[in-house]
Design a protein around this motif. Sequence first.
Motif, PDB file in Angstrom:
ATOM      1  N   PHE A 139       0.876  -1.167   0.000  1.00 20.38           N
ATOM      2  CA  PHE A 139       0.000   0.000   0.000  1.00 20.38           C
ATOM      3  C   PHE A 139       0.913   1.216   0.000  1.00 20.38           C
ATOM      4  O   PHE A 139       1.753   1.361   0.896  1.00 20.38           O
ATOM      5  N   THR A 140       0.785   2.081  -1.011  1.00 17.79           N
ATOM      6  CA  THR A 140       1.688   3.217  -1.193  1.00 17.79           C
ATOM      7  C   THR A 140       0.879   4.499  -1.310  1.00 17.79           C
ATOM      8  O   THR A 140      -0.119   4.540  -2.026  1.00 17.79           O
ATOM      9  N   ILE A 141       1.326   5.539  -0.605  1.00 17.35           N
ATOM     10  CA  ILE A 141       0.695   6.854  -0.684  1.00 17.35           C
ATOM     11  C   ILE A 141       1.767   7.867  -1.057  1.00 17.35           C
ATOM     12  O   ILE A 141       2.838   7.897  -0.454  1.00 17.35           O
ATOM     13  N   VAL A 142       1.483   8.701  -2.063  1.00 22.55           N
ATOM     14  CA  VAL A 142       2.383   9.788  -2.432  1.00 22.55           C
ATOM     15  C   VAL A 142       1.715  11.094  -2.013  1.00 22.55           C
ATOM     16  O   VAL A 142       0.575  11.368  -2.397  1.00 22.55           O
ATOM     17  N   LEU A 143       2.426  11.876  -1.196  1.00 26.72           N
ATOM     18  CA  LEU A 143       1.912  13.139  -0.667  1.00 26.72           C
ATOM     19  C   LEU A 143       2.794  14.279  -1.148  1.00 26.72           C
ATOM     20  O   LEU A 143       4.024  14.213  -1.026  1.00 26.72           O
ATOM     21  N   ILE A 144       2.186  15.321  -1.675  1.00 24.73           N
ATOM     22  CA  ILE A 144       2.921  16.470  -2.179  1.00 24.73           C
ATOM     23  C   ILE A 144       2.486  17.706  -1.405  1.00 24.73           C
ATOM     24  O   ILE A 144       1.291  18.028  -1.389  1.00 24.73           O
ATOM     25  N   ASN A 145       3.443  18.358  -0.765  1.00 23.20           N
ATOM     26  CA  ASN A 145       3.162  19.638  -0.106  1.00 23.20           C
ATOM     27  C   ASN A 145       3.648  20.730  -1.043  1.00 23.20           C
ATOM     28  O   ASN A 145       4.840  20.981  -1.147  1.00 23.20           O
ATOM     29  N   ASN A 146       2.718  21.395  -1.694  1.00 26.47           N
ATOM     30  CA  ASN A 146       3.057  22.438  -2.649  1.00 26.47           C
ATOM     31  C   ASN A 146       2.908  23.830  -2.031  1.00 26.47           C
ATOM     32  O   ASN A 146       2.689  24.805  -2.723  1.00 26.47           O
ATOM     33  N   SER A 147       3.027  23.901  -0.716  1.00 22.00           N
ATOM     34  CA  SER A 147       2.899  25.185  -0.024  1.00 22.00           C
ATOM     35  C   SER A 147       4.191  25.516   0.711  1.00 22.00           C
ATOM     36  O   SER A 147       5.067  24.669   0.867  1.00 22.00           O
ATOM     37  N   ASP A 148       4.271  26.736   1.205  1.00 21.33           N
ATOM     38  CA  ASP A 148       5.457  27.167   1.950  1.00 21.33           C
ATOM     39  C   ASP A 148       5.323  26.910   3.448  1.00 21.33           C
ATOM     40  O   ASP A 148       6.128  27.375   4.233  1.00 21.33           O
ATOM     41  N   LEU A 171       4.780  16.893   6.671  1.00 19.97           N
ATOM     42  CA  LEU A 171       5.276  17.187   5.334  1.00 19.97           C
ATOM     43  C   LEU A 171       5.955  18.542   5.369  1.00 19.97           C
ATOM     44  O   LEU A 171       5.331  19.549   5.700  1.00 19.97           O
ATOM     45  N   LEU A 172       7.241  18.580   5.051  1.00 17.98           N
ATOM     46  CA  LEU A 172       7.962  19.845   4.978  1.00 17.98           C
ATOM     47  C   LEU A 172       7.410  20.686   3.830  1.00 17.98           C
ATOM     48  O   LEU A 172       6.846  20.150   2.876  1.00 17.98           O
ATOM     49  N   PRO A 173       7.615  22.004   3.881  1.00 15.31           N
ATOM     50  CA  PRO A 173       7.211  22.846   2.745  1.00 15.31           C
ATOM     51  C   PRO A 173       7.893  22.372   1.458  1.00 15.31           C
ATOM     52  O   PRO A 173       9.046  21.948   1.480  1.00 15.31           O
ATOM     53  N   TYR A 174       7.165  22.437   0.375  1.00 16.72           N
ATOM     54  CA  TYR A 174       7.669  22.068  -0.945  1.00 16.72           C
ATOM     55  C   TYR A 174       8.412  20.737  -0.920  1.00 16.72           C
ATOM     56  O   TYR A 174       9.586  20.644  -1.258  1.00 16.72           O
ATOM     57  N   SER A 175       7.695  19.718  -0.512  1.00 16.27           N
ATOM     58  CA  SER A 175       8.286  18.385  -0.447  1.00 16.27           C
ATOM     59  C   SER A 175       7.340  17.341  -1.027  1.00 16.27           C
ATOM     60  O   SER A 175       6.140  17.575  -1.161  1.00 16.27           O
ATOM     61  N   VAL A 176       7.923  16.201  -1.373  1.00 16.66           N
ATOM     62  CA  VAL A 176       7.165  15.029  -1.799  1.00 16.66           C
ATOM     63  C   VAL A 176       7.539  13.905  -0.856  1.00 16.66           C
ATOM     64  O   VAL A 176       8.727  13.639  -0.631  1.00 16.66           O
ATOM     65  N   VAL A 177       6.522  13.264  -0.287  1.00 15.96           N
ATOM     66  CA  VAL A 177       6.736  12.153   0.638  1.00 15.96           C
ATOM     67  C   VAL A 177       6.009  10.933   0.080  1.00 15.96           C
ATOM     68  O   VAL A 177       4.860  11.022  -0.345  1.00 15.96           O
ATOM     69  N   THR A 178       6.703   9.809   0.067  1.00 13.02           N
ATOM     70  CA  THR A 178       6.077   8.542  -0.297  1.00 13.02           C
ATOM     71  C   THR A 178       6.061   7.664   0.941  1.00 13.02           C
ATOM     72  O   THR A 178       7.093   7.460   1.591  1.00 13.02           O
ATOM     73  N   LEU A 179       4.874   7.181   1.252  1.00 16.42           N
ATOM     74  CA  LEU A 179       4.675   6.266   2.369  1.00 16.42           C
ATOM     75  C   LEU A 179       4.448   4.870   1.805  1.00 16.42           C
ATOM     76  O   LEU A 179       3.615   4.691   0.915  1.00 16.42           O
ATOM     77  N   VAL A 180       5.192   3.891   2.322  1.00 14.03           N
ATOM     78  CA  VAL A 180       5.118   2.539   1.801  1.00 14.03           C
ATOM     79  C   VAL A 180       4.862   1.558   2.939  1.00 14.03           C
ATOM     80  O   VAL A 180       5.559   1.580   3.948  1.00 14.03           O
ATOM     81  N   ASN A 181       3.862   0.727   2.748  1.00 17.90           N
ATOM     82  CA  ASN A 181       3.604  -0.381   3.671  1.00 17.90           C
ATOM     83  C   ASN A 181       3.590  -1.647   2.841  1.00 17.90           C
ATOM     84  O   ASN A 181       2.806  -1.777   1.908  1.00 17.90           O
ATOM     85  N   GLY A 182       4.498  -2.570   3.141  1.00 18.56           N
ATOM     86  CA  GLY A 182       4.560  -3.822   2.411  1.00 18.56           C
ATOM     87  C   GLY A 182       5.705  -3.854   1.410  1.00 18.56           C
ATOM     88  O   GLY A 182       6.580  -2.991   1.408  1.00 18.56           O
ATOM     89  N   ASN A 183       5.666  -4.827   0.535  1.00 19.00           N
ATOM     90  CA  ASN A 183       6.741  -5.072  -0.415  1.00 19.00           C
ATOM     91  C   ASN A 183       6.504  -4.325  -1.719  1.00 19.00           C
ATOM     92  O   ASN A 183       5.480  -4.479  -2.356  1.00 19.00           O
ATOM     93  N   VAL A 184       7.456  -3.490  -2.126  1.00 15.68           N
ATOM     94  CA  VAL A 184       7.384  -2.824  -3.424  1.00 15.68           C
ATOM     95  C   VAL A 184       8.584  -3.174  -4.300  1.00 15.68           C
ATOM     96  O   VAL A 184       8.681  -2.721  -5.432  1.00 15.68           O
ATOM     97  N   PHE A 185       9.484  -3.960  -3.782  1.00 15.66           N
ATOM     98  CA  PHE A 185      10.695  -4.288  -4.530  1.00 15.66           C
ATOM     99  C   PHE A 185      10.574  -5.665  -5.149  1.00 15.66           C
ATOM    100  O   PHE A 185      10.165  -6.611  -4.501  1.00 15.66           O
TER     101      PHE A 185
END
Length: 148
Positions: free
Chosen positions: A81-90, A133-147
């Motif tokens: 289960f993967t979530i990609v979060l984008i903080n496009n703010s300052d 989420l830091l300002p102007y950052s992209v965070v990917t959260l991973v639970n489980g096997n993605v490799f």
Amino acid sequence: DMHAALYHGNAAAWVWWQGSDNDVINEYNLMKGTSLKGKKYFVSKQFYRFIRPGAKMVKLDYDESVGLFASAYENTVMGSFTIVLINNSDKQINLNLAGTNVPDSFDYYITSESTDDNCTKKSTSVSKSNLTLLPYSVVTLVNGNVFE
């Protein structure tokens, strides 16, 4: 652009027109030659590395007006289960994820404009109820096997 194509456009894939240029990193490419990787390379990696073939997007409810963009993907074959979060703010954004079948903890990878973090693994067990989420950052959260 990648998030918008996947989330709003329901695109099945995203491919950059030009991966590298020998002279410069610009708006059209990800790298200079093979030796220098730009921030867009690492932001792209936040998607490419963790959303594997066979993953299906799951519905998310969130408020884009605060500068947050998000998409989630479940891969039942790989058990991830993967979530990609984008903080496009300052401003820093603090999140608490809720919902049916949302895992309790995740591996946390970040690419940030203001730090040297370039798809850097920061934690192996971040709680879904305490995410930053830091300002102007992209965070990917991973639970489980993605490799593979």
